[in-house]
Design a protein around this motif. Structure first.
Motif, short mmCIF file in Angstrom:
data_model
loop_
_atom_site.label_atom_id
_atom_site.label_comp_id
_atom_site.label_asym_id
_atom_site.label_seq_id
_atom_site.Cartn_x
_atom_site.Cartn_y
_atom_site.Cartn_z
N SER A 67 -11.39 20.38 5.97
CA SER A 67 -11.06 19.41 7.00
C SER A 67 -9.58 19.46 7.36
N ILE A 68 -8.71 19.60 6.37
CA ILE A 68 -7.27 19.72 6.63
C ILE A 68 -7.00 20.99 7.43
N ALA A 69 -7.65 22.09 7.04
CA ALA A 69 -7.43 23.38 7.70
C ALA A 69 -7.78 23.32 9.18
N GLN A 70 -8.68 22.43 9.57
CA GLN A 70 -9.03 22.30 10.99
C GLN A 70 -7.89 21.73 11.81
N HIS A 71 -6.89 21.13 11.15
CA HIS A 71 -5.76 20.52 11.84
C HIS A 71 -4.48 21.34 11.73
N VAL A 72 -4.54 22.47 11.02
CA VAL A 72 -3.36 23.30 10.82
C VAL A 72 -3.70 24.72 11.28
N VAL A 73 -3.16 25.10 12.41
CA VAL A 73 -3.48 26.41 13.00
C VAL A 73 -2.94 27.55 12.14
N GLY A 74 -3.79 28.55 11.90
CA GLY A 74 -3.36 29.77 11.21
C GLY A 74 -3.21 29.66 9.71
N ARG A 75 -3.79 28.64 9.09
CA ARG A 75 -3.65 28.48 7.65
C ARG A 75 -5.03 28.41 6.99
N ASP A 76 -5.71 29.53 6.97
CA ASP A 76 -7.04 29.61 6.36
C ASP A 76 -7.00 29.42 4.85
N ASP A 77 -5.81 29.56 4.25
CA ASP A 77 -5.68 29.42 2.80
C ASP A 77 -5.75 27.96 2.33
N ILE A 78 -5.68 27.02 3.24
CA ILE A 78 -5.61 25.61 2.86
C ILE A 78 -6.91 25.12 2.24
N GLU A 79 -8.05 25.63 2.68
CA GLU A 79 -9.33 25.16 2.15
C GLU A 79 -9.36 25.25 0.63
N LEU A 80 -8.99 26.39 0.08
CA LEU A 80 -8.94 26.54 -1.38
C LEU A 80 -7.63 26.03 -1.96
N GLY A 81 -6.54 26.19 -1.24
CA GLY A 81 -5.23 25.76 -1.73
C GLY A 81 -5.15 24.27 -1.99
N PHE A 82 -5.86 23.49 -1.18
CA PHE A 82 -5.84 22.04 -1.36
C PHE A 82 -6.39 21.63 -2.73
N VAL A 83 -7.42 22.31 -3.19
CA VAL A 83 -8.05 21.95 -4.48
C VAL A 83 -7.02 22.00 -5.60
N LYS A 84 -6.20 23.03 -5.62
CA LYS A 84 -5.17 23.16 -6.65
C LYS A 84 -3.98 22.23 -6.38
N ALA A 85 -3.54 22.17 -5.14
CA ALA A 85 -2.34 21.39 -4.79
C ALA A 85 -2.55 19.89 -4.98
N ALA A 86 -3.79 19.41 -4.80
CA ALA A 86 -4.05 17.96 -4.84
C ALA A 86 -4.51 17.46 -6.20
N ARG A 87 -4.60 18.34 -7.18
CA ARG A 87 -5.06 17.89 -8.50
C ARG A 87 -4.13 16.80 -9.04
N HIS A 88 -4.71 15.69 -9.43
CA HIS A 88 -3.99 14.50 -9.94
C HIS A 88 -3.15 13.81 -8.88
N ARG A 89 -3.40 14.17 -7.60
CA ARG A 89 -2.70 13.51 -6.49
C ARG A 89 -3.65 13.23 -5.33
N ARG A 90 -4.95 13.22 -5.58
CA ARG A 90 -5.97 13.08 -4.53
C ARG A 90 -6.39 11.63 -4.34
N GLY A 91 -5.82 10.71 -5.12
CA GLY A 91 -6.18 9.32 -5.00
C GLY A 91 -7.30 8.92 -5.95
#
Length: 198
Positions: free
Chosen positions: A147-171
């Protein structure tokens, strides 16, 4: 079975922290994303008509101990997020922002440092009378990353990157203990239970 040595035991007393609702959101259709609203009417089933509402839900990848689609108690009626954690994850991913709506958030709350670290059983008492009970942290998933990647042009890595980046910070995820209406800007008090290391 061995007991913990006294030096390994740790107990934190119960405490209270003040907070404020910075934003409210709900799904308006079957999609994952949410839309900003001024109030949320909450029943024992959560937000009526919301994608995550209901007294029960079907198990998924978060519950590997059950066959998928097993009916179970819905402790994930609401998704709580914090602006500082969203910005921290965005910074890690190298993007300007992550909006609560993009990842299915329902409440954006201010005043609680390290929101995702609040312990299970924390109660949130809202000034208008609603009480929410925290089930625990919300593990980041690829759906939110997509869903985030749909709002950021040219960043296909975000789909998987979010899982690692948001660990313990996802609410957090929470469920309605006492129904009523929550309004944007409303004050609340988080009551953290006594905690101990087992």
């Amino acid at each position: 079975m061995t007991d913990l040595f006294p030096s390994q035991r740790r107990r934190l007393p119960a405490r209270r922290i003040k907070g404020r609702v910075a934003g409210l959101y709900r799904t308006l259709d079957e999609g994952f994303a949410t839309t900003a609203v001024e109030t949320l009417d909450l029943g024992f089933d959560g937000i009526e008509g919301d994608r995550h509402g209901g007294a029960t839900r079907l198990s998924g990848g978060r519950e590997p101990w059950y066959p998928r689609r097993t009916e179970m108690r819905n402790e994930r009626q609401l998704s709580l997020l914090a602006p500082d954690e969203l910005q921290s994850v965005a910074d890690t991913l190298g993007i300007p922002e992550i909006r609560p709506e993009w990842i299915g958030g329902n409440l954006l709350v201010e005043g609680l440092a390290d929101l995702s670290w609040l312990p299970p059983r924390t109660l949130l008492f809202f000034k208008g009378g609603v009480t929410l009970k925290v089930d625990g942290d919300n593990l980041p998933c690829r759906s939110a990353g997509w869903s985030i990647a749909q709002h950021v042009v040219g960043r296909d890595d975000i789909e998987l990157g979010f899982v690692k980046a948001a660990r313990h910070r996802r609410g957090l995820v929470a469920w309605v203990e006492k129904p009523g209406r929550i309004a944007a800007g409303e004050a609340f008090e988080a009551r953290l239970p006594e905690q101990w290391l087992y």
